[in-house]
Scaffold this motif. Sequence first.
Motif, PDB file in Angstrom:
ATOM      1  N   ILE A 182      39.381  41.713  41.841  1.00  0.00           N
ATOM      2  CA  ILE A 182      40.306  42.406  40.937  1.00  0.00           C
ATOM      3  C   ILE A 182      39.743  42.499  39.511  1.00  0.00           C
ATOM      4  O   ILE A 182      40.448  42.899  38.589  1.00  0.00           O
ATOM      5  CB  ILE A 182      41.682  41.711  40.907  1.00  0.00           C
ATOM      6  CG1 ILE A 182      41.569  40.281  40.368  1.00  0.00           C
ATOM      7  CG2 ILE A 182      42.330  41.722  42.279  1.00  0.00           C
ATOM      8  CD1 ILE A 182      42.916  39.599  40.141  1.00  0.00           C
ATOM      9  N   GLY A 183      38.464  42.112  39.354  1.00  0.00           N
ATOM     10  CA  GLY A 183      37.832  42.215  38.043  1.00  0.00           C
ATOM     11  C   GLY A 183      38.230  41.113  37.076  1.00  0.00           C
ATOM     12  O   GLY A 183      38.116  41.280  35.854  1.00  0.00           O
ATOM     13  N   PHE A 184      38.686  39.982  37.602  1.00  0.00           N
ATOM     14  CA  PHE A 184      39.056  38.842  36.774  1.00  0.00           C
ATOM     15  C   PHE A 184      37.999  37.749  36.901  1.00  0.00           C
ATOM     16  O   PHE A 184      36.990  37.913  37.566  1.00  0.00           O
ATOM     17  CB  PHE A 184      40.428  38.295  37.195  1.00  0.00           C
ATOM     18  CG  PHE A 184      41.600  39.063  36.646  1.00  0.00           C
ATOM     19  CD1 PHE A 184      41.453  40.324  36.101  1.00  0.00           C
ATOM     20  CD2 PHE A 184      42.883  38.524  36.679  1.00  0.00           C
ATOM     21  CE1 PHE A 184      42.517  41.046  35.607  1.00  0.00           C
ATOM     22  CE2 PHE A 184      43.967  39.219  36.188  1.00  0.00           C
ATOM     23  CZ  PHE A 184      43.795  40.482  35.647  1.00  0.00           C
ATOM     24  N   ASN A 185      38.246  36.616  36.255  1.00  0.00           N
ATOM     25  CA  ASN A 185      37.367  35.448  36.339  1.00  0.00           C
ATOM     26  C   ASN A 185      38.125  34.287  36.977  1.00  0.00           C
ATOM     27  O   ASN A 185      39.360  34.293  37.049  1.00  0.00           O
ATOM     28  CB  ASN A 185      36.880  35.038  34.940  1.00  0.00           C
ATOM     29  CG  ASN A 185      36.034  36.126  34.297  1.00  0.00           C
ATOM     30  OD1 ASN A 185      35.007  36.519  34.835  1.00  0.00           O
ATOM     31  ND2 ASN A 185      36.481  36.620  33.155  1.00  0.00           N
ATOM     32  N   TYR A 186      37.375  33.270  37.377  1.00  0.00           N
ATOM     33  CA  TYR A 186      37.985  32.093  37.991  1.00  0.00           C
ATOM     34  C   TYR A 186      37.551  30.847  37.248  1.00  0.00           C
ATOM     35  O   TYR A 186      36.354  30.634  37.013  1.00  0.00           O
ATOM     36  CB  TYR A 186      37.577  31.993  39.462  1.00  0.00           C
ATOM     37  CG  TYR A 186      38.038  30.715  40.141  1.00  0.00           C
ATOM     38  CD1 TYR A 186      39.402  30.450  40.302  1.00  0.00           C
ATOM     39  CD2 TYR A 186      37.123  29.767  40.593  1.00  0.00           C
ATOM     40  CE1 TYR A 186      39.837  29.282  40.911  1.00  0.00           C
ATOM     41  CE2 TYR A 186      37.555  28.594  41.209  1.00  0.00           C
ATOM     42  CZ  TYR A 186      38.910  28.359  41.367  1.00  0.00           C
ATOM     43  OH  TYR A 186      39.338  27.199  41.970  1.00  0.00           O
ATOM     44  N   ASP A 187      38.527  30.033  36.849  1.00  0.00           N
ATOM     45  CA  ASP A 187      38.251  28.767  36.169  1.00  0.00           C
ATOM     46  C   ASP A 187      38.465  27.634  37.174  1.00  0.00           C
ATOM     47  O   ASP A 187      39.596  27.324  37.548  1.00  0.00           O
ATOM     48  CB  ASP A 187      39.181  28.591  34.973  1.00  0.00           C
ATOM     49  CG  ASP A 187      38.881  27.319  34.203  1.00  0.00           C
ATOM     50  OD1 ASP A 187      37.786  27.235  33.621  1.00  0.00           O
ATOM     51  OD2 ASP A 187      39.728  26.407  34.200  1.00  0.00           O
ATOM     52  N   GLU A 188      37.353  27.034  37.609  1.00  0.00           N
ATOM     53  CA  GLU A 188      37.430  26.024  38.667  1.00  0.00           C
ATOM     54  C   GLU A 188      38.093  24.741  38.184  1.00  0.00           C
ATOM     55  O   GLU A 188      38.766  24.050  38.961  1.00  0.00           O
ATOM     56  CB  GLU A 188      36.017  25.719  39.188  1.00  0.00           C
ATOM     57  CG  GLU A 188      36.004  24.878  40.449  1.00  0.00           C
ATOM     58  CD  GLU A 188      34.622  24.825  41.080  1.00  0.00           C
ATOM     59  OE1 GLU A 188      34.431  23.979  41.970  1.00  0.00           O
ATOM     60  OE2 GLU A 188      33.748  25.613  40.690  1.00  0.00           O
ATOM     61  N   LEU A 189      37.934  24.414  36.901  1.00  0.00           N
ATOM     62  CA  LEU A 189      38.500  23.185  36.365  1.00  0.00           C
ATOM     63  C   LEU A 189      40.016  23.154  36.506  1.00  0.00           C
ATOM     64  O   LEU A 189      40.606  22.129  36.878  1.00  0.00           O
ATOM     65  CB  LEU A 189      38.104  23.026  34.895  1.00  0.00           C
ATOM     66  CG  LEU A 189      38.659  21.784  34.175  1.00  0.00           C
ATOM     67  CD1 LEU A 189      38.109  20.523  34.807  1.00  0.00           C
ATOM     68  CD2 LEU A 189      38.336  21.830  32.690  1.00  0.00           C
ATOM     69  N   THR A 190      40.658  24.264  36.212  1.00  0.00           N
ATOM     70  CA  THR A 190      42.120  24.340  36.294  1.00  0.00           C
ATOM     71  C   THR A 190      42.597  25.086  37.538  1.00  0.00           C
ATOM     72  O   THR A 190      43.796  25.264  37.718  1.00  0.00           O
ATOM     73  CB  THR A 190      42.700  25.032  35.044  1.00  0.00           C
ATOM     74  OG1 THR A 190      42.175  26.368  34.966  1.00  0.00           O
ATOM     75  CG2 THR A 190      42.346  24.269  33.789  1.00  0.00           C
ATOM     76  N   ASN A 191      41.655  25.532  38.357  1.00  0.00           N
ATOM     77  CA  ASN A 191      41.982  26.247  39.597  1.00  0.00           C
ATOM     78  C   ASN A 191      42.853  27.478  39.313  1.00  0.00           C
ATOM     79  O   ASN A 191      43.877  27.708  39.957  1.00  0.00           O
ATOM     80  CB  ASN A 191      42.700  25.310  40.571  1.00  0.00           C
ATOM     81  CG  ASN A 191      42.572  25.770  42.010  1.00  0.00           C
ATOM     82  OD1 ASN A 191      41.587  26.395  42.391  1.00  0.00           O
ATOM     83  ND2 ASN A 191      43.569  25.476  42.816  1.00  0.00           N
ATOM     84  N   THR A 192      42.396  28.266  38.329  1.00  0.00           N
ATOM     85  CA  THR A 192      43.183  29.409  37.875  1.00  0.00           C
ATOM     86  C   THR A 192      42.327  30.673  37.792  1.00  0.00           C
ATOM     87  O   THR A 192      41.216  30.642  37.269  1.00  0.00           O
ATOM     88  CB  THR A 192      43.786  29.134  36.482  1.00  0.00           C
ATOM     89  OG1 THR A 192      44.499  27.904  36.510  1.00  0.00           O
ATOM     90  CG2 THR A 192      44.720  30.263  36.057  1.00  0.00           C
TER      91      THR A 192
END
Length: 332
Positions: free
Chosen positions: A15-25
């Motif tokens: 969807i053209g977004f990013n993923y932050d693994e630390l906060t699982n968001t």
Amino acid sequence: MSKVTENYKSLAMGIGFNYDELTNTIYGTRNGYEFLVYASDQRYPYLLTITTSVRSVGMALGKDEIAQFRKSVGPVSSLAQKDSLITVVIKSQKNQDRLCGDLGSTIDALTGFLRERSYTPCCQTCGTSGQTVGFMLESARMHLCANCAARTKSENEVKVQQRQQKNVNIVGGIIGAVLGSLIGVLCIVILGQLGYVAAVSGIVMAFCTLKGFDKLGGKLTVVGIVISCVIMIAMTYFGNRLDWAIEIYKGIKEYYDYDVNVLQAFQIVPSFVIEADIRSDYIASFAQQMLFVVIGAIPTVVSISREQKNVNHVAQIGYMQNPGGGSDFGNF
């Protein structure tokens, strides 16, 4: 890397977004609105929640508008507004391609829905219009402006330091652990009288004892865990023996018609099990209860430790990029 993490990364890219693994968001911007996407309940990782913080000069969303949006956007199971926070939950979908499509179409529909009603992005705390950044405050995700983000981080760092310097109230912790263990004793006796030696009784004993120490002691330390374990062993023995005493009392009243009470029966439990040659059964029942206590204690200690680590913890969720390509936010 877990399968869920891989899937979240794929969803973000899709969807053209990013993923932050630390906060699982999953986070990103669409048509000027900043969105955070995450699973509110980690047991259901593909039941996704979408949030954004917006303001409007008009009134809050009405029931008819919400119902119309839910009806017109198939993947949506709920839409809610609380102050400036808009929260949308989409239906769980394990098929990644379909989930990606549902997520993208819902975000597109939501941006159009908000734009039609003249909603503009704003800080969730102060209401200032403009760019926000996603923040994890303990277990809550928030949309904050730069000023509120800096203030929140500073305030919570002070609280963390104060908590770390706080001494444990051993006396209060012991009282809390004993009070909590009484709930475990009650559970052992009730389930025992129903004919069960259930895992839930040991789990309740461990959870309530450790939580009791944590609440009245201020925090759960290694010393607190040791004290709680001693109390758990003693109270599990007490609960198991009380359960046997009630059974002995009922048997004496039914078959011998002696004038005896539960307290007297409790006192004669050791001699009774020896004379009746049922020591192995008695020891086995206690050992089984203790096994269940251990099963309950381990995840409870891990959970409380994680909670203590997250108390007043603030973590920035990636970086929200402004239209010019730079970030208005430092690395908090």
